[in-house]
Design an enzyme around this catalytic site. Structure first.
Site, PDB file in Angstrom:
ATOM      1  NE  ARG A   1     -26.825  53.290 -87.658  1.00 47.71           N
ATOM      2  CZ  ARG A   1     -27.227  53.530 -86.412  1.00 47.71           C
ATOM      3  NH1 ARG A   1     -27.732  54.708 -86.097  1.00 47.71           N
ATOM      4  NH2 ARG A   1     -27.140  52.599 -85.495  1.00 47.71           N
TER       5      ARG A   1
ATOM      6  NE  ARG B   1     -33.370  54.679 -90.839  1.00 52.93           N
ATOM      7  CZ  ARG B   1     -33.749  54.428 -89.586  1.00 52.93           C
ATOM      8  NH1 ARG B   1     -35.022  54.198 -89.317  1.00 52.93           N
ATOM      9  NH2 ARG B   1     -32.862  54.445 -88.608  1.00 52.93           N
TER      10      ARG B   1
ATOM     11  NE  ARG C   1     -35.479  49.785 -96.232  1.00 57.20           N
ATOM     12  CZ  ARG C   1     -36.665  49.193 -96.066  1.00 57.20           C
ATOM     13  NH1 ARG C   1     -37.454  48.975 -97.108  1.00 57.20           N
ATOM     14  NH2 ARG C   1     -37.052  48.799 -94.863  1.00 57.20           N
TER      15      ARG C   1
ATOM     16  CG  ASP D   1     -27.760  45.058 -90.097  1.00 58.27           C
ATOM     17  OD1 ASP D   1     -28.211  46.194 -89.819  1.00 58.27           O
ATOM     18  OD2 ASP D   1     -27.712  44.137 -89.263  1.00 58.27           O
TER      19      ASP D   1
ATOM     20  CE1 TYR E   1     -29.480  44.672 -81.874  1.00 59.23           C
ATOM     21  CE2 TYR E   1     -27.114  44.689 -82.250  1.00 59.23           C
ATOM     22  CZ  TYR E   1     -28.313  45.363 -82.115  1.00 59.23           C
ATOM     23  OH  TYR E   1     -28.339  46.741 -82.217  1.00 59.23           O
TER      24      TYR E   1
END
Length: 342
Positions: free
Chosen positions: A24, A28, A37, A73, A148
């Site tokens: 990652r 963020r 973003r 993703d 998921y």
């Protein structure tokens, strides 16, 4: 391409210092990422090659890491199978898979037609990174994708997928076969587009017992890895929470085994043997610590590896969004300085 220290380490070859990147690492915690973003949704960012390439490049410019990982993703190829995907902020499928009819309705996407943005991002990045760093493509392991798809979102107990495993094993098997085939085609399309390594993320592979991992998960991951066009492209297999069953994870056949922070790296290497490289395994929360403690923990992990070839330094899971960027940069510098030969 063969001169990249990251790729050499994947193959267990000697390197001048331990290569390092962060799971990652595009994300963020970086103000540069948040600036991009702020203008688009997460899915729009994933589906716009120029922007996805931009945020993939950002941490290489800032951190000086030894490998870049494609910004995308793991659920990107699941949406064109027929499931509506939203992020609120985590991933949610409106129509989770619960019946045989649901499985039958899933289609195997045409990767060039259904996820062209992923492949175009890879092509852009190969041009941008040539001679600088190698590019890692990635996908979710079949079981994590199934979690998921069946739960519909993240879960604390994964009761729906486990109920399917135990109470409807034929339904579970038919779903896993379809996901595995989709995954094989998706990762091979990434390799054809230019990905120089592939990481398979099994985020939820550690939620079952070793016996159930061997029965319900390992056969599909093995089939996936065996189905990849691996010539010259190392495969990294990361199963979070698998420290008690690394012997089983090794059997899936990857070139590199990713390690989370729950196991001593030296012990893991002794268990796995010299024919498999390892990646890891700093606890991501250590990056909240003062620099002196970060350096101490980096040194500990390098000492556990004891100079053995085939080690890629990484976190034991993804970097957290509230980590100070300068701490991540300092960690990378520590790895590079402390592992340098001569």
């Amino acid at each position: 391409m063969s001169d990249y220290r990251f790729l050499k380490a994947c193959w267990g070859e000697p390197v001048d210092r331990t290569p390092v990147w962060l799971m990652r690492q595009a994300g963020r915690y970086l103000p540069q990422y948040m600036a991009v973003r702020s203008k688009v949704s997460f899915l729009e960012l994933c589906k716009t090659p120029e922007l996805a390439a931009e945020v993939t490049i950002q941490p290489i410019d800032y951190l000086g890491a030894d490998a870049a990982i494609l910004f995308s993703d793991i659920l990107t190829p699941v949406e064109p199978m027929g499931l509506k995907l939203d992020f609120v902020p985590g991933p949610v499928f409106e129509n989770p898979v619960r019946t045989q009819a649901d499985v039958d309705a899933l289609r195997i996407p045409d990767m060039e037609e259904d996820v062209p943005y992923v492949l175009e991002t890879i092509r852009i990045l190969r041009r941008e990174f040539e001679g600088r760093v190698p590019l890692i493509g990635f996908g979710g392991a079949p079981f994590t994708l199934a979690c998921y798809m069946v739960e519909g979102k993240g879960s604390k107990d994964f009761a729906q997928i486990k109920r399917m495993m135990y109470a409807a094993p034929e339904l579970y098997a038919s779903l896993m076969e379809k996901i595995t085939e989709m995954d094989r085609q998706y990762l091979n399309a990434q390799i054809a587009a230019g990905a120089q390594a592939i990481q398979i993320f099994d985020t939820w592979g550690g939620i079952v017992s070793p016996g159930d991992y061997e029965k319900f998960i390992l056969p599909y991951t093995t089939k996936l890895i065996n189905g990849l066009n691996r010539t010259g492209v190392p495969i990294i297999h990361f199963v979070k929470g698998a420290g008690t069953m690394l012997d089983l994870v090794k059997r899936a056949g990857s070139d590199v085994v990713g390690l989370d922070w729950h196991i001593n790296l030296g012990k893991a290497r002794n268990l796995l043997g010299s024919e498999v490289a390892v990646q890891g395994n700093l606890d991501p929360t250590v990056l909240y610590a003062p620099p002196a403690h970060i350096e101490q923990e980096v040194k500990r992990i390098l000492d556990e590896n004891d100079g053995r070839p085939g080690h890629i330094f990484n976190l034991g899971h993804g970097i957290l969004p509230t980590v100070p960027p300068e701490h991540a940069k300092f960690m990378v510098e520590c790895v590079q300085r402390l592992s340098a030969k001569g």
